[in-house]
Motif scaffolding. Structure first.
Motif, PDB file in Angstrom:
ATOM      1  N   PRO A   8      -1.845   7.798   3.259  1.00 44.36           N
ATOM      2  CA  PRO A   8      -2.587   7.255   4.231  1.00 44.36           C
ATOM      3  C   PRO A   8      -3.594   6.995   4.909  1.00 44.36           C
ATOM      4  O   PRO A   8      -4.261   5.830   5.078  1.00 44.36           O
ATOM      5  CB  PRO A   8      -1.494   8.195   5.591  1.00 44.36           C
ATOM      6  CG  PRO A   8      -0.601   8.779   5.173  1.00 44.36           C
ATOM      7  CD  PRO A   8      -1.073   8.815   3.130  1.00 44.36           C
ATOM      8  N   GLN A   9      -4.422   7.765   4.012  1.00 43.32           N
ATOM      9  CA  GLN A   9      -6.151   8.141   3.766  1.00 43.32           C
ATOM     10  C   GLN A   9      -6.602   6.684   3.053  1.00 43.32           C
ATOM     11  O   GLN A   9      -7.846   6.057   3.635  1.00 43.32           O
ATOM     12  CB  GLN A   9      -6.637   9.687   4.073  1.00 43.32           C
ATOM     13  CG  GLN A   9      -6.658  10.127   4.297  1.00 43.32           C
ATOM     14  CD  GLN A   9      -6.594  11.974   4.161  1.00 43.32           C
ATOM     15  OE1 GLN A   9      -7.129  12.413   3.259  1.00 43.32           O
ATOM     16  NE2 GLN A   9      -6.560  12.863   4.974  1.00 43.32           N
ATOM     17  N   ALA A  10      -6.102   6.465   1.942  1.00 41.36           N
ATOM     18  CA  ALA A  10      -6.882   5.277   1.085  1.00 41.36           C
ATOM     19  C   ALA A  10      -6.399   4.300   1.841  1.00 41.36           C
ATOM     20  O   ALA A  10      -7.360   3.422   1.785  1.00 41.36           O
ATOM     21  CB  ALA A  10      -5.606   5.758  -0.336  1.00 41.36           C
ATOM     22  N   LEU A  25       0.498  -1.597  -0.017  1.00 42.51           N
ATOM     23  CA  LEU A  25       0.073   0.129  -0.352  1.00 42.51           C
ATOM     24  C   LEU A  25       0.722   1.447   0.037  1.00 42.51           C
ATOM     25  O   LEU A  25       0.109   2.468  -0.172  1.00 42.51           O
ATOM     26  CB  LEU A  25      -1.108  -0.335   0.923  1.00 42.51           C
ATOM     27  CG  LEU A  25      -1.701  -0.769   0.834  1.00 42.51           C
ATOM     28  CD1 LEU A  25      -2.389  -0.643   2.634  1.00 42.51           C
ATOM     29  CD2 LEU A  25      -3.391  -1.064   0.252  1.00 42.51           C
ATOM     30  N   HIS A  26       1.753   1.169  -0.170  1.00 38.51           N
ATOM     31  CA  HIS A  26       2.875   2.894   0.028  1.00 38.51           C
ATOM     32  C   HIS A  26       2.822   3.340  -0.864  1.00 38.51           C
ATOM     33  O   HIS A  26       3.187   4.709  -0.384  1.00 38.51           O
ATOM     34  CB  HIS A  26       4.198   2.162   0.311  1.00 38.51           C
ATOM     35  CG  HIS A  26       5.451   1.607  -1.405  1.00 38.51           C
ATOM     36  ND1 HIS A  26       4.719   0.621  -1.335  1.00 38.51           N
ATOM     37  CD2 HIS A  26       5.931   2.742  -1.998  1.00 38.51           C
ATOM     38  CE1 HIS A  26       5.873   0.856  -2.823  1.00 38.51           C
ATOM     39  NE2 HIS A  26       6.281   2.062  -3.278  1.00 38.51           N
ATOM     40  N   ASP A  27       2.681   3.010  -2.310  1.00 40.21           N
ATOM     41  CA  ASP A  27       2.220   3.831  -3.194  1.00 40.21           C
ATOM     42  C   ASP A  27       0.961   3.962  -3.453  1.00 40.21           C
ATOM     43  O   ASP A  27       0.509   4.623  -4.885  1.00 40.21           O
ATOM     44  CB  ASP A  27       2.298   3.461  -4.167  1.00 40.21           C
ATOM     45  CG  ASP A  27       4.769   4.261  -4.835  1.00 40.21           C
ATOM     46  OD1 ASP A  27       3.918   4.585  -3.999  1.00 40.21           O
ATOM     47  OD2 ASP A  27       5.308   3.601  -5.581  1.00 40.21           O
ATOM     48  N   ILE A  28      -0.322   3.594  -2.469  1.00 35.11           N
ATOM     49  CA  ILE A  28      -1.892   3.697  -3.076  1.00 35.11           C
ATOM     50  C   ILE A  28      -2.433   5.413  -3.664  1.00 35.11           C
ATOM     51  O   ILE A  28      -3.219   5.403  -4.274  1.00 35.11           O
ATOM     52  CB  ILE A  28      -2.604   3.195  -2.087  1.00 35.11           C
ATOM     53  CG1 ILE A  28      -3.799   2.296  -2.463  1.00 35.11           C
ATOM     54  CG2 ILE A  28      -2.346   4.185  -0.434  1.00 35.11           C
ATOM     55  CD1 ILE A  28      -4.176   1.406  -2.698  1.00 35.11           C
ATOM     56  N   ALA A  29      -2.323   6.187  -3.273  1.00 41.03           N
ATOM     57  CA  ALA A  29      -2.026   7.736  -3.423  1.00 41.03           C
ATOM     58  C   ALA A  29      -0.824   7.956  -2.970  1.00 41.03           C
ATOM     59  O   ALA A  29      -1.023   9.229  -2.023  1.00 41.03           O
ATOM     60  CB  ALA A  29      -3.429   8.129  -2.193  1.00 41.03           C
ATOM     61  N   ASP A  30       0.255   8.260  -3.921  1.00 40.15           N
ATOM     62  CA  ASP A  30       1.327   8.506  -3.897  1.00 40.15           C
ATOM     63  C   ASP A  30       1.332  10.263  -4.195  1.00 40.15           C
ATOM     64  O   ASP A  30       0.510  11.071  -5.268  1.00 40.15           O
ATOM     65  CB  ASP A  30       2.261   8.123  -4.644  1.00 40.15           C
ATOM     66  CG  ASP A  30       3.803   8.709  -4.838  1.00 40.15           C
ATOM     67  OD1 ASP A  30       4.080  10.362  -4.162  1.00 40.15           O
ATOM     68  OD2 ASP A  30       4.584   7.807  -4.578  1.00 40.15           O
ATOM     69  N   TRP A  31       1.210  11.250  -2.996  1.00 43.19           N
ATOM     70  CA  TRP A  31       1.538  12.129  -3.244  1.00 43.19           C
ATOM     71  C   TRP A  31       1.765  13.585  -4.584  1.00 43.19           C
ATOM     72  O   TRP A  31       1.128  13.973  -5.062  1.00 43.19           O
ATOM     73  CB  TRP A  31       2.473  13.332  -2.136  1.00 43.19           C
ATOM     74  CG  TRP A  31       3.799  13.183  -2.412  1.00 43.19           C
ATOM     75  CD1 TRP A  31       5.392  12.438  -1.598  1.00 43.19           C
ATOM     76  CD2 TRP A  31       4.640  13.916  -3.344  1.00 43.19           C
ATOM     77  NE1 TRP A  31       5.722  12.395  -2.251  1.00 43.19           N
ATOM     78  CE2 TRP A  31       5.891  13.438  -2.862  1.00 43.19           C
ATOM     79  CE3 TRP A  31       3.745  15.093  -3.991  1.00 43.19           C
ATOM     80  CZ2 TRP A  31       7.265  14.150  -3.658  1.00 43.19           C
ATOM     81  CZ3 TRP A  31       5.601  15.810  -4.392  1.00 43.19           C
ATOM     82  CH2 TRP A  31       6.846  14.992  -4.859  1.00 43.19           C
ATOM     83  N   LYS A  32       3.014  12.354  -5.337  1.00 38.83           N
ATOM     84  CA  LYS A  32       3.032  13.040  -7.125  1.00 38.83           C
ATOM     85  C   LYS A  32       2.579  13.461  -7.716  1.00 38.83           C
ATOM     86  O   LYS A  32       1.689  13.437  -8.555  1.00 38.83           O
ATOM     87  CB  LYS A  32       4.537  12.250  -7.558  1.00 38.83           C
ATOM     88  CG  LYS A  32       5.531  12.171  -6.523  1.00 38.83           C
ATOM     89  CD  LYS A  32       7.101  11.319  -7.032  1.00 38.83           C
ATOM     90  CE  LYS A  32       6.826  10.148  -7.222  1.00 38.83           C
ATOM     91  NZ  LYS A  32       6.919   9.828  -5.103  1.00 38.83           N
ATOM     92  N   PHE A  33       0.911  12.677  -7.586  1.00 41.66           N
ATOM     93  CA  PHE A  33      -0.167  11.764  -8.448  1.00 41.66           C
ATOM     94  C   PHE A  33      -1.549  12.645  -7.161  1.00 41.66           C
ATOM     95  O   PHE A  33      -2.919  12.332  -8.347  1.00 41.66           O
ATOM     96  CB  PHE A  33      -0.034  10.635  -8.709  1.00 41.66           C
ATOM     97  CG  PHE A  33       0.854   9.529  -9.729  1.00 41.66           C
ATOM     98  CD1 PHE A  33       1.744   9.876 -10.730  1.00 41.66           C
ATOM     99  CD2 PHE A  33       1.868   9.071  -8.842  1.00 41.66           C
ATOM    100  CE1 PHE A  33       2.587   9.729 -11.164  1.00 41.66           C
ATOM    101  CE2 PHE A  33       2.932   8.682  -9.121  1.00 41.66           C
ATOM    102  CZ  PHE A  33       3.776   8.977 -10.216  1.00 41.66           C
ATOM    103  N   HIS A  34      -1.415  13.382  -6.541  1.00 42.83           N
ATOM    104  CA  HIS A  34      -2.198  13.593  -5.531  1.00 42.83           C
ATOM    105  C   HIS A  34      -2.071  15.145  -5.804  1.00 42.83           C
ATOM    106  O   HIS A  34      -2.142  15.305  -4.354  1.00 42.83           O
ATOM    107  CB  HIS A  34      -2.858  12.697  -4.313  1.00 42.83           C
ATOM    108  CG  HIS A  34      -3.122  11.744  -4.794  1.00 42.83           C
ATOM    109  ND1 HIS A  34      -2.285  10.031  -5.738  1.00 42.83           N
ATOM    110  CD2 HIS A  34      -4.749  11.007  -5.486  1.00 42.83           C
ATOM    111  CE1 HIS A  34      -3.592   9.158  -5.846  1.00 42.83           C
ATOM    112  NE2 HIS A  34      -4.312  10.131  -5.846  1.00 42.83           N
ATOM    113  N   ASP A  35      -1.238  16.010  -6.282  1.00 43.27           N
ATOM    114  CA  ASP A  35      -1.231  17.071  -6.352  1.00 43.27           C
ATOM    115  C   ASP A  35      -0.837  18.128  -4.838  1.00 43.27           C
ATOM    116  O   ASP A  35      -0.995  18.952  -4.382  1.00 43.27           O
ATOM    117  CB  ASP A  35      -2.775  18.427  -6.078  1.00 43.27           C
ATOM    118  CG  ASP A  35      -3.377  17.895  -7.431  1.00 43.27           C
ATOM    119  OD1 ASP A  35      -3.042  18.416  -8.406  1.00 43.27           O
ATOM    120  OD2 ASP A  35      -4.456  17.768  -7.237  1.00 43.27           O
ATOM    121  N   GLY A  36       0.109  16.569  -4.760  1.00 40.62           N
ATOM    122  CA  GLY A  36       1.388  17.317  -3.320  1.00 40.62           C
ATOM    123  C   GLY A  36       0.341  16.911  -2.026  1.00 40.62           C
ATOM    124  O   GLY A  36       1.163  17.150  -0.888  1.00 40.62           O
TER     125      GLY A  36
END
Length: 226
Positions: free
Chosen positions: A74-76, A57-68
């Motif tokens: 962590p939420q995902a 799950l470490h890249d489940i919602a990476d900041w690089k793809f979620h507007d920083g």
């Protein structure tokens, strides 16, 4: 749900989400991190259930793809594990791993607070270096529309996460701004051993890249006679 089922369902979910992704943050990256983290975790005596879920799950919602957004991951991860009725202790530990795993700039301390986090961070960083790391760096640079190299843009060792997030430099700069630094920032003995060879592969690649690049350079006047 039993721990084996948590891991199986999470792996299946993440594979579906990231299959065919083209930036270097695809399912195969996550799978490599998962398997490497499990190996390191076993050597280091870590909780391998938490390690495996954290890696998956470490890249489940990476900041690089979620507007920083640093909280997206962590939420995902938390939401997914809650949907499986995972124990709250595991949910909390995995959420912490996902929050702490990322590199935040050369001048920012990012050592995870748990052994399991250190294991996952090492596994993720190992996949960022060596031959695969080189390929991933250029895949991400192309995905973001960045130049491979521009001699007029010098590398910058970022002192804050905000500065690092805003960086739009050519891909080759990334080797100096992050990748060459990772060998000495491994947390575990196993990670340190594995990083050495991969570091040397990157050094040889960059040396060859720059040699080829600069061998083609000509003084401005030379272009007039072509």
């Amino acid at each position: 749900m039993k721990e084996e089922a948590l891991i199986f369902e999470t792996a299946k979910h993440v594979e579906q989400l990231f299959a065919g992704e083209g930036s270097g943050h695809d399912w195969w990256h996550i799978r490599r991190v998962w398997k490497t983290a499990l190996s390191i975790g076993e050597q280091e005596g870590a909780d391998t259930t938490v390690v495996q879920l954290g890696a998956l799950l470490h890249d489940i919602a990476d900041w690089k793809f979620h507007d920083g957004n640093e909280e997206a991951g962590p939420q995902a991860a938390t939401a997914w594990l809650q949907s499986l009725n995972a124990p709250q202790e595991i949910i909390s530990q995995v959420g912490t791993i996902v929050k702490e795993v990322t590199f935040k700039g050369a001048g920012v301390e990012t050592s995870p607070s748990t052994l399991e986090g250190k294991v996952v961070q090492d596994a993720d960083r190992l996949d960022a270096i060596g031959a695969i790391g080189i390929g991933r760096a250029f895949a991400y640079g192309g995905h973001k529309g960045r130049e491979m190299y521009n001699p007029s843009i010098l590398p910058e060792l970022h002192d804050t996460f905000e500065a690092y997030k805003k960086n739009q430099a050519p891909t080759l700069n990334h080797f100096y701004e992050k990748l060459f630094l990772l060998k000495d920032r491994m947390n575990t003995a196993a990670g340190k051993r594995m990083a050495q060879d991969r570091h040397e592969v990157m050094q040889a690649f960059v040396q060859q890249f720059l040699s080829e690049w600069h061998s083609q350079e000509m003084p401005p006047s030379s272009f007039l006679s072509v």
